[in-house]
Design a protein around this motif. Structure first.
Motif, mmCIF file in Angstrom:
data_model
loop_
_atom_site.group_PDB
_atom_site.id
_atom_site.type_symbol
_atom_site.label_atom_id
_atom_site.label_comp_id
_atom_site.label_asym_id
_atom_site.label_seq_id
_atom_site.Cartn_x
_atom_site.Cartn_y
_atom_site.Cartn_z
ATOM 1 N N CYS A 80 0.841 -1.186 0.000
ATOM 2 C CA CYS A 80 0.000 0.000 0.000
ATOM 3 C C CYS A 80 0.885 1.248 0.000
ATOM 4 O O CYS A 80 1.824 1.348 0.802
ATOM 5 C CB CYS A 80 -0.892 -0.006 1.242
ATOM 6 N N CYS A 129 0.259 3.078 3.754
ATOM 7 C CA CYS A 129 0.725 2.518 5.028
ATOM 8 C C CYS A 129 1.752 1.395 4.877
ATOM 9 O O CYS A 129 2.224 0.863 5.871
ATOM 10 C CB CYS A 129 -0.463 2.027 5.839
ATOM 11 N N HIS A 152 1.340 -1.618 4.068
ATOM 12 C CA HIS A 152 0.785 -2.946 4.380
ATOM 13 C C HIS A 152 0.689 -3.752 3.082
ATOM 14 O O HIS A 152 0.431 -3.200 2.013
ATOM 15 C CB HIS A 152 -0.601 -2.767 5.012
ATOM 16 N N GLY A 163 -1.341 -6.596 2.743
ATOM 17 C CA GLY A 163 -2.613 -7.320 2.646
ATOM 18 C C GLY A 163 -3.598 -6.566 1.772
ATOM 19 O O GLY A 163 -3.856 -5.385 1.984
ATOM 20 N N CYS A 187 -6.416 -1.897 0.412
ATOM 21 C CA CYS A 187 -5.558 -2.287 1.522
ATOM 22 C C CYS A 187 -6.452 -2.748 2.672
ATOM 23 O O CYS A 187 -7.433 -2.078 3.021
ATOM 24 C CB CYS A 187 -4.709 -1.093 1.954
ATOM 25 N N THR A 188 -6.137 -3.888 3.261
ATOM 26 C CA THR A 188 -6.948 -4.399 4.366
ATOM 27 C C THR A 188 -6.625 -3.712 5.684
ATOM 28 O O THR A 188 -7.308 -3.931 6.676
ATOM 29 C CB THR A 188 -6.770 -5.926 4.516
ATOM 30 N N ASN A 189 -5.608 -2.844 5.683
ATOM 31 C CA ASN A 189 -5.240 -2.113 6.893
ATOM 32 C C ASN A 189 -5.855 -0.720 6.919
ATOM 33 O O ASN A 189 -6.549 -0.364 7.860
ATOM 34 C CB ASN A 189 -3.720 -2.027 7.014
ATOM 35 N N CYS A 190 -5.622 0.084 5.869
ATOM 36 C CA CYS A 190 -6.084 1.480 5.892
ATOM 37 C C CYS A 190 -7.208 1.774 4.908
ATOM 38 O O CYS A 190 -7.833 2.825 4.976
ATOM 39 C CB CYS A 190 -4.919 2.437 5.644
#
Length: 87
Positions: free
Chosen positions: A22, A25, A27, A29, A61-64
């Motif tokens: 990403c 961030c 990440h 994922g 993105c699975t984080n942000c």
């Protein structure tokens, strides 16, 4: 052109160079959008989002939640060439 999740993942993995992280961030994922939501368990086929006359596949993105948009036409071309090679 219709896509299966595995086909889009194969296309993406062939095209990307290195680890896709990403840009916000870092990440790694990613979730592939299916219809109006995201594919939680990896079984639903992706559906292109249509804007005007253009179709796009989206991953977030699975984080942000940052979302990357990919034009459907390169995937369609890749899939057609792959099908021709199997004949």
């Amino acid at each position: 052109m219709a896509a299966t999740r595995d086909e889009f993942v194969e296309f993406f993995n062939e095209k990307k160079k290195g680890v896709y992280a990403c840009p916000v961030c870092a990440h790694t994922g990613l979730g592939l959008h299916v219809g109006l939501g995201m594919d939680g368990d990896g079984t639903a086929p992706p559906h292109p989002m249509v804007i005007g006359a253009y179709e796009f596949y989206m991953m977030s993105c699975t984080n942000c939640g940052f979302t990357s948009t990919f034009a459907a036409s390169p995937f369609d071309d890749w899939k057609a060439k792959k099908a021709e090679g199997k004949k």
